[in-house]
Structure formats: C-alpha cells, structure tokens
Write a protein that holds these residues in place. Sequence first.
Motif, short mmCIF file in Angstrom:
data_model
loop_
_atom_site.label_atom_id
_atom_site.label_comp_id
_atom_site.label_asym_id
_atom_site.label_seq_id
_atom_site.Cartn_x
_atom_site.Cartn_y
_atom_site.Cartn_z
N TYR A 78 27.95 39.89 -22.67
CA TYR A 78 28.73 39.24 -21.62
C TYR A 78 28.71 40.06 -20.34
O TYR A 78 28.48 39.53 -19.24
CB TYR A 78 30.16 39.04 -22.12
CG TYR A 78 31.13 38.39 -21.15
CD1 TYR A 78 30.80 37.23 -20.46
CD2 TYR A 78 32.40 38.94 -20.97
CE1 TYR A 78 31.72 36.62 -19.60
CE2 TYR A 78 33.33 38.33 -20.13
CZ TYR A 78 32.98 37.18 -19.44
OH TYR A 78 33.90 36.59 -18.60
N MET A 79 28.91 41.35 -20.46
CA MET A 79 28.88 42.22 -19.30
C MET A 79 27.48 42.24 -18.67
O MET A 79 27.35 42.29 -17.43
CB MET A 79 29.31 43.64 -19.67
CG MET A 79 29.38 44.59 -18.49
SD MET A 79 30.52 44.03 -17.19
CE MET A 79 32.10 44.23 -18.02
N GLN A 80 26.46 42.18 -19.48
CA GLN A 80 25.10 42.12 -18.96
C GLN A 80 24.90 40.87 -18.11
O GLN A 80 24.27 40.92 -17.05
CB GLN A 80 24.09 42.17 -20.11
CG GLN A 80 24.04 43.52 -20.81
CD GLN A 80 23.11 43.51 -22.02
OE1 GLN A 80 22.58 42.48 -22.40
NE2 GLN A 80 22.93 44.67 -22.64
N SER A 81 25.44 39.74 -18.56
CA SER A 81 25.33 38.50 -17.79
C SER A 81 26.14 38.58 -16.50
O SER A 81 25.69 38.11 -15.44
CB SER A 81 25.78 37.30 -18.63
OG SER A 81 24.76 36.88 -19.50
N LEU A 82 27.33 39.15 -16.57
CA LEU A 82 28.13 39.30 -15.35
C LEU A 82 27.40 40.16 -14.32
O LEU A 82 27.35 39.82 -13.13
CB LEU A 82 29.48 39.94 -15.69
CG LEU A 82 30.46 39.11 -16.52
CD1 LEU A 82 31.67 39.93 -16.88
CD2 LEU A 82 30.88 37.85 -15.76
#
Length: 257
Positions: A78-82
Amino acid sequence: MLSYQHIYHAGNLADVHKHSLLAWMLDYLTRKDKPVSYIETHGGRALYDLSADEALKTGEAAQGIARVRHWFDSDHPYMQSLRQTSEKAGENSYPGSPMIAIQRLRDTDQITVAELHPAEHSALELALPTATCRRTDGFALGHAMLPPTPRRGLMLIDPSYEIKDDYDTIPGHIKKYARAWNVGIIVLWYPVLTSGAHHRMLKTLKNDHPDGARYEVSFPPARPGHGMIGSGLFVIRPPFGLAEQAAILKTRFDTLS
C-alpha cells in the motif's frame, strides 16, 4: 443512481482499510509466476486530487490517510502505491483501487474495470490507458466475465450503496459469481453503519458462504451525525496470511478516538 463521486471521500479511513488489504492481496497473488485476472465492478476515476475542493469540503482525507500514513512500513504494498502515485501525479494525489491494481500487477495480468458514471468513466480511461475500462453496470460485467482467463485472480466489488436495494441484491450476485468462478478471490467492501443496514446482507452472505471471512474495523464518524462508523470486507477464498494482516490493521484502528 449516477450521483456518487468518490472524490468527496477519497483517502478516508475506509479507503485506508480497503486499499491496504487489497494491495496486500494483489502482492500475494503476484508472488507466483502465473498470470492473474483482476476485475473491479465499481472503479471510480482511479486517481484523486486530495487538494480538490470536493476532498477539502469533507475533510475525510485529512482524518484518513494524512493522519495514519505512519501505520505502514515503507515496503508495504500500500505504501509503495502511495509513493508511486505521488511521484507520478504529485504529493496531493491518491490512488483508487484500480490504480493500485495497475501498480501492483504485471504486464501479463488482465485488468478489467467497470464504471457507469460518464464523467468518472472518462477519468478512469485517462488514468488507466493500459486497462480495459468499460462504461457499464458493474454487476452485469461480473456475470458476463466469469470465469475469466486467466483463471487465477481477484474480483473487487465496491459499490456506493446509494441504491438501497444493494444490500438485498448483492448476496445473490455474489452467490452466482462464486459458483461461476470457483477459484477466484471475491472481495466485497461494505460500510459499517449506525443504522445496521448492512447486517441482513452479511447474515445472508455468511449463510451462503460459511467459509467466507469477515474483516471489520471501527473508527469515529467523519462528522457529527455521519452514519458510517467502520469499514468491512467480506472475502470468499481469502488468501493465506490475510487474517493476520487484517488483525494487525484492526489493532491500529482500535487506537483511534
């Protein structure tokens, strides 16, 4: 029927719950070197500007991702996508679930997203030029596509619930989906409401799919009198490890007040 626009709610606490677990599931699916199908029935516009007037009007993103971003390690999917979204579209941008799917999946995977709202669909096509974006009823798309090729994969059902009959009709759609696609992960997002409107739907889903898993979190209402006080996912054929991820996330939501 076509009035809902997610920009007012993008990045809220329900999105954090839904999108972080979705990103994890997509990462899980891509650990094997086999292609997958991703189907989404209600895609929205896929990319949101949290500095837009609509987002600022409700302040839900400020109470959501802006407040809890520190919950996630830098290597969390999720953080990678953000991070990927902000690098490409600016620091005030936020990825909807179709954008997360594009980012987490591979060129060999198939992505099909439905969105009926004409303006949202146009924005969806612009944001996802490599995906199949159909302006059609999402529930009908699911019936038409299943079983998909490739057979491995995940379907996200994320309606706005502005049609009150959804709570009564969704279990029937999902029962047919699960029968037609007997290896697919089927994920339904639903709001946890003070009215309890979701309870009967969940009872039917659990009766129809006794092995299905229910993951819920609670949070304060976005504003006084707001009826949504939590977020839920009902998952048919949950991948191994999802329950642990959901439990970790729930402990973090439990700290909110």
